[in-house]
Design a protein around this motif. Structure first.
Motif, PDB file in Angstrom:
ATOM      1  N   ASN A  16       0.826  -1.331  -0.001  1.00  0.00           N
ATOM      2  CA  ASN A  16      -0.007  -0.085   0.230  1.00  0.00           C
ATOM      3  C   ASN A  16       0.837   1.185  -0.044  1.00  0.00           C
ATOM      4  O   ASN A  16       0.538   2.168  -0.763  1.00  0.00           O
ATOM      5  CB  ASN A  16      -0.948   0.049   1.111  1.00  0.00           C
ATOM      6  CG  ASN A  16      -2.086  -1.023   1.026  1.00  0.00           C
ATOM      7  OD1 ASN A  16      -2.347  -1.632  -0.023  1.00  0.00           O
ATOM      8  ND2 ASN A  16      -2.620  -1.479   2.023  1.00  0.00           N
ATOM      9  N   ASP A  53       2.435   1.829  -3.461  1.00  0.00           N
ATOM     10  CA  ASP A  53       1.186   2.344  -4.199  1.00  0.00           C
ATOM     11  C   ASP A  53       1.049   3.731  -4.127  1.00  0.00           C
ATOM     12  O   ASP A  53       0.909   4.403  -4.918  1.00  0.00           O
ATOM     13  CB  ASP A  53      -0.209   1.590  -4.138  1.00  0.00           C
ATOM     14  CG  ASP A  53      -0.198   0.147  -4.502  1.00  0.00           C
ATOM     15  OD1 ASP A  53       0.660  -0.095  -5.418  1.00  0.00           O
ATOM     16  OD2 ASP A  53      -1.154  -0.477  -4.234  1.00  0.00           O
ATOM     17  N   LEU A  92       4.235   0.564  -9.060  1.00  0.00           N
ATOM     18  CA  LEU A  92       2.662  -0.151  -9.299  1.00  0.00           C
ATOM     19  C   LEU A  92       2.848  -1.542  -9.485  1.00  0.00           C
ATOM     20  O   LEU A  92       2.466  -2.343  -8.934  1.00  0.00           O
ATOM     21  CB  LEU A  92       1.751   0.624 -10.427  1.00  0.00           C
ATOM     22  CG  LEU A  92       1.150   1.763  -9.931  1.00  0.00           C
ATOM     23  CD1 LEU A  92       0.295   2.430 -11.044  1.00  0.00           C
ATOM     24  CD2 LEU A  92       0.052   1.654  -8.849  1.00  0.00           C
ATOM     25  N   GLY A 145       4.232  -3.101  -6.397  1.00  0.00           N
ATOM     26  CA  GLY A 145       3.117  -3.248  -5.461  1.00  0.00           C
ATOM     27  C   GLY A 145       2.225  -4.458  -5.775  1.00  0.00           C
ATOM     28  O   GLY A 145       2.078  -5.387  -5.028  1.00  0.00           O
TER      29      GLY A 145
END
Length: 106
Positions: free
Chosen positions: A57, A60, A79, A82
Motif C-alpha cells: 500500500n 502504491d 505499481l 506493489g
C-alpha cells in the motif's frame, strides 16, 4: 509475526508518516510526501519484510505521488512492484489483483 512494544510504536509512527504524506500530497507538496513515504517504507520493511500488504500500500502511494509529479515511468514501476508483492501474499490474491496481473503479464 509478534512485535515488541518499541516495534509497535515504530510501526505506528510509520503509519502516521503515511497519513502525513497523504496530506502533503493533497497540498501539492510532492517532495515532502515522497520523503515521508520513504521514511515510512524503511520502517515497514525492516519490521514486516517486503511481503506485506502494508508495504504494498505504501508503494502504491509512492506511485501516486510520482504520477502526480509527472514521473510516469517511475509510477508504473512502483505499481508493478506493489502488484508483485500482492501476488506473493496468498490472502491478497483477490480477483482484482489477479486481473491486474493478467494485464501486466505476471
Amino acid at each position: 509475526m509478534a512485535l515488541g512494544d518499541y516495534d509497535d510504536f515504530r510501526l505506528e509512527a510509520a503509519s502516521t508518516n503515511v497519513d502525513i504524506a497523504v496530506l502533503q500530497e493533497k497540498l501539492g507538496k510532492h517532495k515532502e510526501a515522497e520523503l515521508s513515504l520513504q521514511s515510512a517504507l524503511q520502517v515497514q520493511v525492516s519490521l514486516l519484510g517486503w511481503n506485506s500488504l502494508v508495504v504494498a500500500n505504501t508503494i502504491d502511494l509512492q506511485a501516486a505521488v510520482a504520477r502526480r509529479d509527472g514521473r510516469y515511468d517511475e509510477s508504473a514501476s512502483l505499481l508493478h512492484r506493489g502488484l508483485h508483492i500482492r501476488l506473493m501474499i496468498p490472502e491478497s490474491r483477490h480477483e482484482d489483483v489477479l486481473i491486474a496481473a493478467s494485464f501486466d503479464g505476471l
